[in-house]
Design an enzyme around this catalytic site. Structure first.
Site, PDB file in Angstrom:
ATOM      1  N   LYS A 286       2.603   1.901   3.334  1.00  0.00           N
ATOM      2  CA  LYS A 286       1.827   2.135   4.558  1.00  0.00           C
ATOM      3  C   LYS A 286       1.936   0.985   5.537  1.00  0.00           C
ATOM      4  O   LYS A 286       1.969   1.176   6.735  1.00  0.00           O
ATOM      5  CB  LYS A 286       0.348   2.225   4.178  1.00  0.00           C
ATOM      6  CG  LYS A 286      -0.183   3.610   3.986  1.00  0.00           C
ATOM      7  CD  LYS A 286      -1.680   3.608   4.151  1.00  0.00           C
ATOM      8  CE  LYS A 286      -2.440   3.641   2.866  1.00  0.00           C
ATOM      9  NZ  LYS A 286      -2.208   4.690   1.949  1.00  0.00           N
TER      10      LYS A 286
ATOM     11  N   LYS B  33      -8.252  -1.395   3.355  1.00  0.00           N
ATOM     12  CA  LYS B  33      -7.592  -0.093   3.531  1.00  0.00           C
ATOM     13  C   LYS B  33      -7.549   0.274   5.013  1.00  0.00           C
ATOM     14  O   LYS B  33      -6.562   0.807   5.507  1.00  0.00           O
ATOM     15  CB  LYS B  33      -8.378   0.939   2.734  1.00  0.00           C
ATOM     16  CG  LYS B  33      -7.663   2.199   2.370  1.00  0.00           C
ATOM     17  CD  LYS B  33      -6.410   1.983   1.571  1.00  0.00           C
ATOM     18  CE  LYS B  33      -6.258   2.870   0.396  1.00  0.00           C
ATOM     19  NZ  LYS B  33      -5.082   2.576  -0.410  1.00  0.00           N
TER      20      LYS B  33
ATOM     21  N   LYS C  53      -8.026  14.429  -3.691  1.00  0.00           N
ATOM     22  CA  LYS C  53      -8.455  13.811  -2.439  1.00  0.00           C
ATOM     23  C   LYS C  53      -8.367  14.792  -1.268  1.00  0.00           C
ATOM     24  O   LYS C  53      -7.420  15.544  -1.167  1.00  0.00           O
ATOM     25  CB  LYS C  53      -7.564  12.600  -2.170  1.00  0.00           C
ATOM     26  CG  LYS C  53      -7.879  11.894  -0.892  1.00  0.00           C
ATOM     27  CD  LYS C  53      -7.231  10.539  -0.904  1.00  0.00           C
ATOM     28  CE  LYS C  53      -6.528  10.254   0.375  1.00  0.00           C
ATOM     29  NZ  LYS C  53      -5.830   8.982   0.301  1.00  0.00           N
TER      30      LYS C  53
ATOM     31  N   ASP D 293       0.817  -1.206   0.000  1.00  0.00           N
ATOM     32  CA  ASP D 293       0.000   0.000   0.000  1.00  0.00           C
ATOM     33  C   ASP D 293       0.860   1.269   0.000  1.00  0.00           C
ATOM     34  O   ASP D 293       1.471   1.618   1.017  1.00  0.00           O
ATOM     35  CB  ASP D 293      -0.960  -0.012   1.227  1.00  0.00           C
ATOM     36  CG  ASP D 293      -2.184   0.863   1.004  1.00  0.00           C
ATOM     37  OD1 ASP D 293      -2.339   1.385  -0.117  1.00  0.00           O
ATOM     38  OD2 ASP D 293      -2.980   1.022   1.957  1.00  0.00           O
TER      39      ASP D 293
HETATM   40  P1  NAD Z   1      -7.711   3.189 -10.342  1.00  0.00           P
HETATM   41  O1  NAD Z   1      -8.983   2.539  -9.946  1.00  0.00           O
HETATM   42  O2  NAD Z   1      -7.790   4.444 -11.137  1.00  0.00           O
HETATM   43  O3  NAD Z   1      -6.794   2.186 -11.142  1.00  0.00           O
HETATM   44  C1  NAD Z   1      -6.805   0.814 -10.954  1.00  0.00           C
HETATM   45  C2  NAD Z   1      -6.787   0.125 -12.304  1.00  0.00           C
HETATM   46  O4  NAD Z   1      -6.666  -1.267 -12.082  1.00  0.00           O
HETATM   47  C3  NAD Z   1      -8.075   0.327 -13.095  1.00  0.00           C
HETATM   48  O5  NAD Z   1      -7.761   0.795 -14.392  1.00  0.00           O
HETATM   49  C4  NAD Z   1      -8.703  -1.069 -13.146  1.00  0.00           C
HETATM   50  O6  NAD Z   1      -9.397  -1.297 -14.347  1.00  0.00           O
HETATM   51  C5  NAD Z   1      -7.476  -1.947 -13.031  1.00  0.00           C
HETATM   52  N1  NAD Z   1      -7.675  -3.292 -12.488  1.00  0.00           N
HETATM   53  C6  NAD Z   1      -8.523  -3.722 -11.528  1.00  0.00           C
HETATM   54  N2  NAD Z   1      -8.356  -5.033 -11.285  1.00  0.00           N
HETATM   55  C7  NAD Z   1      -7.356  -5.446 -12.092  1.00  0.00           C
HETATM   56  C8  NAD Z   1      -6.715  -6.699 -12.291  1.00  0.00           C
HETATM   57  N3  NAD Z   1      -7.095  -7.764 -11.607  1.00  0.00           N
HETATM   58  N4  NAD Z   1      -5.716  -6.773 -13.206  1.00  0.00           N
HETATM   59  C9  NAD Z   1      -5.339  -5.661 -13.911  1.00  0.00           C
HETATM   60  N5  NAD Z   1      -5.922  -4.459 -13.766  1.00  0.00           N
HETATM   61  C10 NAD Z   1      -6.916  -4.353 -12.864  1.00  0.00           C
HETATM   62  O7  NAD Z   1      -6.925   3.432  -8.972  1.00  0.00           O
HETATM   63  P2  NAD Z   1      -5.611   4.316  -8.703  1.00  0.00           P
HETATM   64  O8  NAD Z   1      -6.044   5.644  -8.186  1.00  0.00           O
HETATM   65  O9  NAD Z   1      -4.725   4.264  -9.887  1.00  0.00           O
HETATM   66  O10 NAD Z   1      -4.995   3.531  -7.471  1.00  0.00           O
HETATM   67  C11 NAD Z   1      -4.479   2.231  -7.692  1.00  0.00           C
HETATM   68  C12 NAD Z   1      -4.292   1.498  -6.392  1.00  0.00           C
HETATM   69  O11 NAD Z   1      -3.302   2.141  -5.621  1.00  0.00           O
HETATM   70  C13 NAD Z   1      -5.552   1.420  -5.522  1.00  0.00           C
HETATM   71  O12 NAD Z   1      -5.696   0.133  -4.995  1.00  0.00           O
HETATM   72  C14 NAD Z   1      -5.253   2.362  -4.415  1.00  0.00           C
HETATM   73  O13 NAD Z   1      -5.884   2.004  -3.195  1.00  0.00           O
HETATM   74  C15 NAD Z   1      -3.753   2.234  -4.294  1.00  0.00           C
HETATM   75  N6  NAD Z   1      -3.185   3.399  -3.640  1.00  0.00           N
HETATM   76  C16 NAD Z   1      -3.228   4.617  -4.256  1.00  0.00           C
HETATM   77  C17 NAD Z   1      -2.692   5.723  -3.621  1.00  0.00           C
HETATM   78  C18 NAD Z   1      -2.694   7.069  -4.283  1.00  0.00           C
HETATM   79  O14 NAD Z   1      -3.080   7.188  -5.423  1.00  0.00           O
HETATM   80  N7  NAD Z   1      -2.243   8.131  -3.629  1.00  0.00           N
HETATM   81  C19 NAD Z   1      -2.131   5.594  -2.345  1.00  0.00           C
HETATM   82  C20 NAD Z   1      -2.123   4.330  -1.749  1.00  0.00           C
HETATM   83  C21 NAD Z   1      -2.620   3.247  -2.428  1.00  0.00           C
END
Ligand code: NAD
Length: 510
Positions: free
Chosen positions: A467, A359, A401, A310
């Site tokens: 995290k 989360k 956010k 994370d």
């Molecule tokens: P997002 O939803 O925009 O992107 C995720 C992508 O993954 C989507 O395009 C979706 O279609 C694809 N996906 C889903 N399941 C899949 C699979 N099994 N195989 C391949 N692709 C798949 O989300 P995001 O904003 O890009 O964030 C991505 C991840 O990072 C999330 O889980 C989020 O919790 C984690 N995260 C993000 C942040 C941040 O952006 N600051 C911080 C901590 C954690």
């Protein structure tokens, strides 16, 4: 000379033509002799012993062509990473309502931060000054502009459309990258829809079918394709947060049975197995529990390398700094309440409780080491602090956010000190530089050997970016921002033949 005695004035100079005492360079390796110093206590903490340990740290100098494979390539983070790297590579600038913006790597520890590497003393006046170096110059590292990037997504949308869907980057930049981004299309993905929110179903039009084993085989073929085009491959999960898989996969046999019997597994486990079998690094940017004991053991047996979980990009980073500050100062932090709302697809996915729970767990443990560090303030451990996390999906705010935190501490003689913070950030623009760091440093860690042994199976030095870090000692985790940063920088310096700071400043007559 101000009490300064410089022992062997050539230490740490990196000049290939002239090997030095520390950080000896030859054409292929940097070899550093490092004396580690720490203190070990008896279990009742009544006796202690100072330990000095000699190590030889060897770093391969050749920087490979790095292949990056993103799981979730078409998401907000995935599309922003690809566009951000292309924009930097081409030195692009674009028009915004605030004027012209130039591509940069702000927010990246390796590309934009510096580290204190030592001191310089003016020979005439004896005056003392710090020396800082860009982190990327401490050891030879991949330049992110040279990443070769592909990946998988359950949505087949090309990266230009995906970046527009994300609403993160400015239209004038995306217009300049249109032709290149349109050419990038995600590979068909592994998916078990039951482990992500049902509201994601409408984007799933690019899915691999088959048994667990067939899907692992297909993912391995994709990785092999990338291996043919590059020298080294790293897989980074930046796809949706999955629900926890319980009970945990306890052993390697258990894992093998689940694959063979075609038990429904979360997709992340299948990607991770494919990575381990291909001996490429697997980084987990989401909170789900991909790294089951059976998976970590499988990595140990097969030479796989893991790090997660994370991304630690915003609120949690801040929280681990605030606890450094408050608890470190002797104030009894007693309640931490965090509200978040966000409107991107991550927020939409987290609006379903089963994903939010992952989360919540990942955000929940971040204060544990700070609390455990102070038995005066916390004689009963972490049960004595209230820590709440709320996340709401508000589509209108998109990727921007909002994080509202309240930190309440008990202070001198029964007083109360409350600090509130309100952070508005573009989520993906904070996460992408961190993703770049874990790729750059993850690759570097594969070239480092300590006393002849490679690191792993967990690359714990990447904890700074996660995290809920996992380590090779499941019972020992550091969350503190400052400690994580010191550990990483000191390790890089030790490998470069530069002395880690002991911070006493005694020798300078400070
Ligand atoms: P997002 O939803 O925009 O992107 C995720 C992508 O993954 C989507 O395009 C979706 O279609 C694809 N996906 C889903 N399941 C899949 C699979 N099994 N195989 C391949 N692709 C798949 O989300 P995001 O904003 O890009 O964030 C991505 C991840 O990072 C999330 O889980 C989020 O919790 C984690 N995260 C993000 C942040 C941040 O952006 N600051 C911080 C901590 C954690």
């Amino acid at each position: 000379n101000n009490g300064v005695h410089v022992q062997n004035g050539v230490n740490g100079h990196h000049d290939d033509s002239n090997p030095k005492v520390n950080g000896v360079h030859n054409s292929e390796y940097i070899e550093a002799d490092f004396t580690e110093r720490y203190t070990v206590y008896s279990q009742d903490e009544q006796k202690y012993e100072n330990v000095l340990k000699q190590h030889k740290i060897t770093t391969e100098k050749r920087v490979p062509k790095l292949g990056v494979m993103l799981v979730g390539l078409g998401g907000n983070n995935g599309s922003t990473l690809v566009a951000g790297v292309l924009a930097n590579k081409q030195g692009l600038s674009w028009e915004t309502k605030n004027g012209t913006q130039q591509a940069n790597f702000f927010g990246s520890f390796t590309q934009s931060a510096t580290a204190h590497v030592g001191f310089k003393i003016d020979e005439k006046s004896g005056s003392l000054a710090d020396v800082h170096k860009p982190v990327k110059e401490i050891l030879p590292m991949v330049n992110p502009c040279d990443f070769e990037i592909t990946g998988w997504d359950i949505s087949q949308m090309n990266l230009y459309e995906a970046a527009r869907r994300s609403k993160v980057l400015e239209p004038d930049l995306l217009r300049q990258l249109k032709a290149q981004l349109e050419n990038i299309k995600p590979l068909p993905a592994a998916l078990n829809q039951d482990y992500i929110a049902s509201n994601q179903a409408d984007r799933a039009d690019n899915i691999l079918t088959g048994t667990n084993q067939e899907i692992v085989n297909k993912l391995r073929e994709d990785i092999q394709q990338m291996k043919r085009r590059t020298d080294k491959v790293i897989i980074l999960w930046t796809a949706n947060t999955e629900q926890y898989y319980l009970p945990e996969i306890a052993t390697v046999d258990d894992l093998a049975d689940k694959i063979k019997n075609n038990d429904p597994l979360p997709a992340s486990v299948l990607y991770c197995i494919a990575a381990i079998e291909e001996q490429v690094i697997y980084l987990n940017g989401s909170p789900q529990n991909t790294f089951h004991p059976g998976v970590v053991e499988y990595a140990r047996q097969n030479g796989g390398l893991l790090a997660g979980s994370d991304f630690k990009s915003g609120q949690t980073r801040f929280k681990t700094m605030m606890s450094d500050f408050l608890i470190g100062a002797g104030l009894r932090l007693s309640s931490v309440v965090s509200y978040n709302h966000l409107g991107n697809n991550d927020g939409k996915n987290l609006s379903e409780d089963k994903c939010f729970q992952s989360k919540k767990i990942s955000k929940g443990g971040v204060l544990d080491d700070a609390i455990a560090s102070n038995s005066i303030l916390y004689p009963d451990g972490h049960a004595s602090i209230d820590h709440e996390v709320v996340i709401k999906y508000v589509p209108f705010v998109g990727d921007s956010k909002r994080a509202l935190d309240e930190y309440t501490s008990q202070i001198f003689m029964g007083g109360t000190n409350t600090i509130s913070s309100y952070n508005i950030c573009e989520d993906s623009l904070l996460a992408v530089p961190i993703m770049i760091d874990m790729l750059v440093l993850g690759e570097l860690l594969t070239r480092i050997k300590i006393d002849g042994n490679g690191l792993g199976p967990v690359l714990s030095y990447l904890s700074f970016f996660f995290k809920a870090p996992i380590t090779n000692h499941s019972e020992y985790v550091v969350n503190s921002f400052s400690r994580q940063r010191h550990t990483l920088i000191n390790f890089l310096k030790a490998a470069a033949g530069i002395s880690p700071d002991d911070q006493t400043l005694i020798g300078f007559g400070y």
